[in-house]
Design an enzyme around this catalytic site. Structure first.
Site, PDB file in Angstrom:
ATOM      1  N   HIS B  46       0.823  -1.208   0.000  1.00  0.00           N
ATOM      2  CA  HIS B  46       0.000   0.000   0.000  1.00  0.00           C
ATOM      3  C   HIS B  46       0.863   1.266   0.000  1.00  0.00           C
ATOM      4  O   HIS B  46       0.565   2.235  -0.692  1.00  0.00           O
ATOM      5  CB  HIS B  46      -0.912  -0.016   1.230  1.00  0.00           C
ATOM      6  CG  HIS B  46      -1.896   1.103   1.283  1.00  0.00           C
ATOM      7  ND1 HIS B  46      -3.068   1.081   0.584  1.00  0.00           N
ATOM      8  CD2 HIS B  46      -1.869   2.277   1.943  1.00  0.00           C
ATOM      9  CE1 HIS B  46      -3.735   2.186   0.810  1.00  0.00           C
ATOM     10  NE2 HIS B  46      -3.027   2.944   1.635  1.00  0.00           N
ATOM     11  N   LYS B  88      -6.908  14.092  -6.804  1.00  0.00           N
ATOM     12  CA  LYS B  88      -6.372  12.742  -6.680  1.00  0.00           C
ATOM     13  C   LYS B  88      -7.479  11.774  -6.283  1.00  0.00           C
ATOM     14  O   LYS B  88      -8.434  12.157  -5.608  1.00  0.00           O
ATOM     15  CB  LYS B  88      -5.270  12.712  -5.628  1.00  0.00           C
ATOM     16  CG  LYS B  88      -4.531  11.381  -5.539  1.00  0.00           C
ATOM     17  CD  LYS B  88      -3.295  11.517  -4.666  1.00  0.00           C
ATOM     18  CE  LYS B  88      -3.086  10.326  -3.789  1.00  0.00           C
ATOM     19  NZ  LYS B  88      -1.916  10.488  -2.927  1.00  0.00           N
ATOM     20  N   HIS B  92     -10.204   2.877  -0.645  1.00  0.00           N
ATOM     21  CA  HIS B  92     -10.345   2.420   0.734  1.00  0.00           C
ATOM     22  C   HIS B  92     -11.140   1.120   0.715  1.00  0.00           C
ATOM     23  O   HIS B  92     -12.155   0.965   1.390  1.00  0.00           O
ATOM     24  CB  HIS B  92     -11.003   3.487   1.614  1.00  0.00           C
ATOM     25  CG  HIS B  92     -10.217   3.760   2.859  1.00  0.00           C
ATOM     26  ND1 HIS B  92     -10.776   4.038   4.065  1.00  0.00           N
ATOM     27  CD2 HIS B  92      -8.882   3.766   3.068  1.00  0.00           C
ATOM     28  CE1 HIS B  92      -9.819   4.231   4.965  1.00  0.00           C
ATOM     29  NE2 HIS B  92      -8.665   4.067   4.382  1.00  0.00           N
ATOM     30  N   HIS B  94     -10.289  -2.333   1.333  1.00  0.00           N
ATOM     31  CA  HIS B  94     -10.259  -3.357   2.372  1.00  0.00           C
ATOM     32  C   HIS B  94     -11.015  -2.930   3.633  1.00  0.00           C
ATOM     33  O   HIS B  94     -11.806  -3.702   4.151  1.00  0.00           O
ATOM     34  CB  HIS B  94      -8.810  -3.752   2.694  1.00  0.00           C
ATOM     35  CG  HIS B  94      -8.213  -4.668   1.671  1.00  0.00           C
ATOM     36  ND1 HIS B  94      -7.974  -4.273   0.383  1.00  0.00           N
ATOM     37  CD2 HIS B  94      -7.811  -5.958   1.743  1.00  0.00           C
ATOM     38  CE1 HIS B  94      -7.447  -5.291  -0.297  1.00  0.00           C
ATOM     39  NE2 HIS B  94      -7.335  -6.324   0.520  1.00  0.00           N
ATOM     40  N   ARG B 113      -7.490  15.172   3.096  1.00  0.00           N
ATOM     41  CA  ARG B 113      -6.262  15.713   3.702  1.00  0.00           C
ATOM     42  C   ARG B 113      -5.103  15.750   2.709  1.00  0.00           C
ATOM     43  O   ARG B 113      -4.226  16.603   2.798  1.00  0.00           O
ATOM     44  CB  ARG B 113      -5.887  14.903   4.952  1.00  0.00           C
ATOM     45  CG  ARG B 113      -6.860  15.099   6.112  1.00  0.00           C
ATOM     46  CD  ARG B 113      -6.326  14.487   7.401  1.00  0.00           C
ATOM     47  NE  ARG B 113      -6.088  13.062   7.274  1.00  0.00           N
ATOM     48  CZ  ARG B 113      -7.015  12.106   7.426  1.00  0.00           C
ATOM     49  NH1 ARG B 113      -8.253  12.440   7.708  1.00  0.00           N
ATOM     50  NH2 ARG B 113      -6.704  10.830   7.297  1.00  0.00           N
ATOM     51  N   ASP B 265      -0.330  14.857   5.167  1.00  0.00           N
ATOM     52  CA  ASP B 265      -1.401  14.107   5.818  1.00  0.00           C
ATOM     53  C   ASP B 265      -0.800  12.954   6.619  1.00  0.00           C
ATOM     54  O   ASP B 265       0.192  12.368   6.224  1.00  0.00           O
ATOM     55  CB  ASP B 265      -2.325  13.569   4.727  1.00  0.00           C
ATOM     56  CG  ASP B 265      -3.203  12.429   5.212  1.00  0.00           C
ATOM     57  OD1 ASP B 265      -3.668  12.509   6.362  1.00  0.00           O
ATOM     58  OD2 ASP B 265      -3.424  11.481   4.448  1.00  0.00           O
ATOM     59  N   GLY B 532      -2.112   9.295  -8.178  1.00  0.00           N
ATOM     60  CA  GLY B 532      -3.152   8.319  -7.940  1.00  0.00           C
ATOM     61  C   GLY B 532      -2.727   7.318  -6.917  1.00  0.00           C
ATOM     62  O   GLY B 532      -1.957   7.630  -6.002  1.00  0.00           O
ATOM     63  N   SER B 535      -4.199  -0.227  -5.613  1.00  0.00           N
ATOM     64  CA  SER B 535      -4.767  -1.114  -4.597  1.00  0.00           C
ATOM     65  C   SER B 535      -4.719  -2.540  -5.139  1.00  0.00           C
ATOM     66  O   SER B 535      -5.442  -2.875  -6.077  1.00  0.00           O
ATOM     67  CB  SER B 535      -6.205  -0.700  -4.289  1.00  0.00           C
ATOM     68  OG  SER B 535      -6.801  -1.664  -3.442  1.00  0.00           O
TER      69      SER B 535
END
Lengths: 236, 753
Positions: B46, B88, B92, B94, B113, B265, B532, B535
């Site tokens: 990740h 961008k 999210h 999983h 953020r 962030d 970008g 995942s």
């Protein structure tokens, strides 16, 4: 003449109201931080939409304890104008400046959509530029707009002409289908007894420019200006 | 079990043995437990893009409008008038698979953020969602949770959710996709970077306090979902949108005060990644004391503070003389703004706990030292079967069946109106939404200018599954056409590459091919990739998702008053197709029609004709500028017929019907043309436009100039959608009422039926 737009932590329609008042209408307008206690110099206040204090506990329940609210009570006593939009309406209810309470929408979901409103009373500082019975198109965006009050209170509101806006169909009928949140008697907006405090769930600041799909909301602000300039419909 | 983890704790944390050896070698010693945890999160797929980096390097990332490309928190594009747009998209997936409400909510928080970290005010959100079949109870649970999570978080922030997609297909059943795009606006001079510049500058944490939530969230995001995934619910962070709203306002005020040297962030891998990445970008080091980080629970050790993924926190690098100013602004908004350390020249990230050194790792090793893998790629077996779709494999429907097929397509949850979803989102707040969700790309005004910004997200995973290179090129092309049918010029993209496990050679091949196809399309359409997210490991029980490289595209309208939309405007207007509709069996590859009417997911999608797409974009933007088009719509899911039905649905009063004949598209001339291919084929580089009859010559001229075929197929008329064959036989007539009813109720019926 000067408008103040109150900024609570979590307000998010503050800049929208400010934009309409200053850039679209050309009124004198300033932000008022929620910790401010000085409202001198203002003739009208906007309590904007949003999620003041995250709407934690209950919508508007925490904002009513903001320092600025002490001054808002005095401001109202002096007969100056206060308009509460969406979360601002919820704050006015929690503060006891308007009767009743808000429940979650009967659909149990947030609703963002255009609705038809009937202007039920045009003899107010907020609606004097509308035609009696006029049907206008205004957006709503809320999760808790299901207005509730005891039947006696509702009767009194009806009798005194204090129901200013109702959800209606395109022909002006307050049908069940036209009611987006289950509000008692299709109530979308009410005024206080004195007539200088308006609370409404729909967002007139979101429909004050044709580019955004409609400008029916602009006359709410223009009505306020007209009242303040001429003294019409203002309590003494 | 306890034995193994004691012997090889790195495995528990998701590191391979070889990676652990590499850490030992580079560090010159065994890492301690805290250090190991820091490596494990930053070297996760990740955070480190171990399997995708070599491929991502092949994408075009530069262009005259690109101010900031990949590598920062978000890409930034020049939109003129001294304004810039940071945008961008991020996944999210999983977290949303095990805890849909919080997973989706914190997905919004994270990307917002990232945009904020560039110095921009976040102004819009789009959500690209994928779920399993709508009649599956698990899908209904996930769908309900994700949608209300987006509403709960996004609405409170006061950032309008103006668009996106929802697509249902079996391969997403165990592993839904939740990709969120955020865009923000700023003046050029307000651009900020995530760099820990200036030795001696102060490191501060602003926002929420730190708790034990989300520890190892990004390790969890880098693993396949299995039976034990439910137990990982503790890895999912919990969002507080009110805190995020305050954080946005406070950080914008802090940046405006000139106090902020660098800002980042604290998302995946929390304090560890934000410290390592800011120091790595600046080539400096950091010395921080976790004891100074505001904490919401007692007794947290260095490991826990460094790995916490508590939400709504930002890391700020502040010049020493401005610390008090930052604290004052933090206090105004009721937020923590704590000094936790200094920028150093050591090149190391040194972590102290109340003065005691707990970890010391070279920043470059931590942030950039993860190995890159180029695994084996092998063309998937299934393609041998799916590719081999012949004309005779698809039964040609009787004319009498066409109406029913069209209504079933319009009611399909992949095509039907998404109003039941978007009415839960505040898409109007900020009063800039000119075209919100429901019609195609979102059109936003930019106050103080004549400009419009246009945003869309697109990707048909079914097409990518059947031909990854073509499918990914289609995602770019469809997004570009979606932008162009508003009259806007496509400028740049952000992407989110959602795939299964790259350690499976067939999946890696999908990824490699998709990146190749996407790169080609972006080069020809001159829409560089500005950033970008990747995942991977999106699979459950050996069932990988459809490969889904989502494209988020930004376009600009020079004059927002000249925008076009899909709805027909006036009876009598001419309806025409720009570009080419193939109409053969191959054009049905991966179509919604093939799945709904024939129960097949098959075929070999053609690659888009990119030069033609470029021409169509030129025609649309130029034509819109000259005001010749009454309406414009791209052709995607459901093909030409569904596109026409949508033009009717969005039509003005009295202009909701049309009569068309595909004669001009070549039917009757070529042998391979089929009626269903013509009406329902999806892989066409084409758009449907309407215009007043007296402007036909002008439209024709513009098309000639850009080498785009123009085929007049009918006119706006009546109150039904009517289709004739080239012989003049009326083969279909559907009333607008029937169209509207199918289109408007389809999604709710499929979710509740």
């Amino acid at each position: 003449m000067k408008f103040g737009v109150v900024v609570f932590p979590g307000s998010n329609c503050d800049s929208d109201a400010y934009h309409v008042l200053r850039d679209v209408i050309g009124a004198d307008c300033e932000y008022v931080w929620h910790e401010s206690r000085d409202l001198s110099g203002f003739d009208a206040l906007v309590l904007p939409g949003g999620f003041s204090y995250g709407d934690y506990l209950r919508c508007g329940a925490l904002a009513r304890f903001s320092p600025v609210m002490d001054s808002v009570y005095k401001f109202v006593d002096e007969g100056k104008l206060v308009i509460g939009i969406c979360n601002g309406f919820q704050i006015l209810l929690e503060a006891g400046l308007l009767p009743g309470a808000m429940l979650p929408n009967d659909v149990l979901e947030f609703r963002c959509q255009w609705v038809n409103l009937k202007v039920e009373n045009t003899s107010t500082p907020f609606t004097n530029l509308y035609k009696p019975g006029e049907v206008i198109r205004v957006p709503i965006a809320h999760g808790e707009g299901n207005y509730y009050a005891e039947p006696e209170v509702l009767d009194e509101l009806e009798r005194a002409g204090r129901i200013v806006f109702r959800y209606v169909d395109a022909y002006g009928n307050p049908t069940r289908e036209a009611n987006p949140n289950g509000a008692a008697r299709n109530i979308a907006g009410i005024i206080n007894e004195k007539g200088n405090v308006l609370g409404l769930m729909p967002h007139p600041e979101r429909c004050s420019e044709s580019l955004l799909g409609g400008e029916d909301g602009r006359r709410v602000f223009l009505s306020m200006i007209k009242s303040l300039e001429t003294g019409a419909f203002l309590s003494k | 079990m306890a034995d193994t983890s004691q012997k090889a704790p790195w495995r528990e944390m998701g590191l391979k043995d070889s990676e652990y050896e590499l850490i030992k070698e580079r560090l010159g010693r065994e890492p301690n437990y805290t250090e190991l945890g820091m490596f494990a999160v930053l070297w996760s797929e990740h955070c480190a893009y171990k399997h995708s980096k070599p491929l991502l390097k092949t994408l075009p990332t530069e262009g005259p409008r690109v101010l900031v490309g990949p590598g920062e928190n978000a890409g930034v594009v020049d939109i003129g008038d001294n304004l810039a747009c940071a945008f961008k998209i991020e996944s999210h997936n999983h977290p949303s698979a095990v805890e849909p409400y919080q997973g989706a909510a914190t997905g919004i928080g994270g990307i917002v953020r990232d945009i904020l970290a560039m110095g921009a005010r976040p102004v819009i959100l789009l959500d690209s969602l994928r779920f399993g079949p709508p009649d599956d109870p698990r899908t209904r649970f996930l769908f309900g949770g994700v949608v209300s999570g987006i509403a709960g978080y996004g609405n409170c922030l006061g950032i309008p959710t103006v668009g996106g997609e929802v697509f249902f297909a079996r391969p997403y059943a165990g592993n839904p996709l939740v990709n969120v795009l955020c865009a923000g606006l700023m003046k050029h001079e307000d651009l900020h970077r995530g760099g820990a510049y200036g030795v001696g500058n102060v490191v501060m944490v602003v926002g929420h306090s730190t708790g034990r939530d989300g520890i190892h969230g990004c390790t969890f995001a880098s693993d396949v979902l299995g039976e034990d995934s439910e137990s990982k619910r503790v890895n999912v962070q919990v969002g507080d949108p009110f805190m995020e709203k305050l954080l946005i306002e406070a950080c914008l005020e802090m940046m405006a005060s000139g106090a902020v040297v660098g800002i980042q962030d604290m998302g995946a891998a929390g304090l560890t990644s934000s410290c390592a990445e800011t120091a790595a970008r600046a080539g400096t080091g950091l010395a921080i004391d976790v004891g100074k980080v505001p904490q919401r629970e007692g007794g947290m050790n260095a490991y826990e503070v460094m790995l916490s993924e508590s939400q709504e926190r930002m890391l700020l690098i502040v010049s020493a003389d401005k610390v008090e100013e930052v604290k004052r602004i933090g206090a105004k908004w009721g937020l923590h703004a704590a000094e936790i350390g200094r920028v150093t020249d050591s090149g190391n990230l040194e972590v102290f706990h109340n003065g005691k050194l707990e970890a010391s790792i070279p920043v470059s090793l931590l942030a950039m030292g993860a190995p890159e893998y180029t695994p084996e790629a092998r063309e998937p077996e299934y393609l041998k079967k799916t590719r081999n779709l012949r004309d005779e494999d698809i039964r040609a429907p009787e004319f009498g069946e066409l109406k029913d097929i069209l209504l079933r397509l319009l009611a399909s949850p992949n095509i039907a109106s998404k109003e039941p979803v978007y009415r839960q989102y505040d898409y109007m707040v900020r009063t800039d939404t000119v075209e919100g969700p429901g019609k195609g790309a979102a059109v936003m005004r930019v106050k103080g200018t004549k400009k419009g910004l246009v945003f869309t997200t697109d990707c048909n995973g079914r097409l990518v599954y059947l031909n990854p290179a073509a499918g990914a090129a289609w995602a770019v092309t469809e997004a570009a056409l979606n932008v162009a049918v508003t009259g806007a010029r496509p400028l740049a993209i952000t992407n989110c590459l959602n795939f299964g496990s790259p350690e499976n050679p067939e999946i890696y091949w999908q990824l490699k091919e998709a990146v190749r196809g996407m790169g080609e399309a972006c080069r020809v359409l001159e829409t560089p990739v500005t950033g970008g997210n990747v995942s991977l490991y999106n699979e459950t029980d050996d069932q990988a998702i459809y490969p889904t490289p989502i494209v988020g595209m930004l376009g600009v309208l020079d004059d927002i008053e000249k925008r076009i939309d899909p709805g027909f405007k006036r009876p009598g207007d001419i309806i025409a197709v720009l570009g080419k509709v193939w109409g053969d069996a191959r054009s049905l590859a991966g179509s919604e029609y093939l799945e709904i009417a024939h129960g097949m997911v098959a075929g070999d999608p053609r690659e888009p004709d990119l030069d033609l797409a470029r021409g169509i974009i030129d025609v649309l933007t130029e034509g819109a500028g000259e005001g010749v088009f009454s309406s414009a719509q791209d052709i995607s899911e459901g093909g030409l017929l569904v596109a026409l039905a949508e033009c009717c649905v969005h039509g003005a009063e009295g202009a909701r019907g049309c009569a068309v004949s595909p004669k001009a598209l070549g039917c009757g001339e070529r042998e391979d043309i089929r009626v269903d291919g013509m009406l329902f084929g999806e892989c066409n580089t084409a758009a449907v436009v309407s215009f007043p009859a007296d402007l036909e010559e002008k439209v024709s001229e513009i098309c000639k100039r850009h080498n785009v075929p123009l085929s007049v197929i009918g006119s706006v008329q009546g109150s039904s959608l009517a289709v004739e064959t080239c012989g003049g036989l009326r083969i279909l007539e559907v009333s607008v009422e029937e169209i509207l009813s199918a289109y408007k109720t389809g999604l709710e019926k499929s979710l509740k039926g």
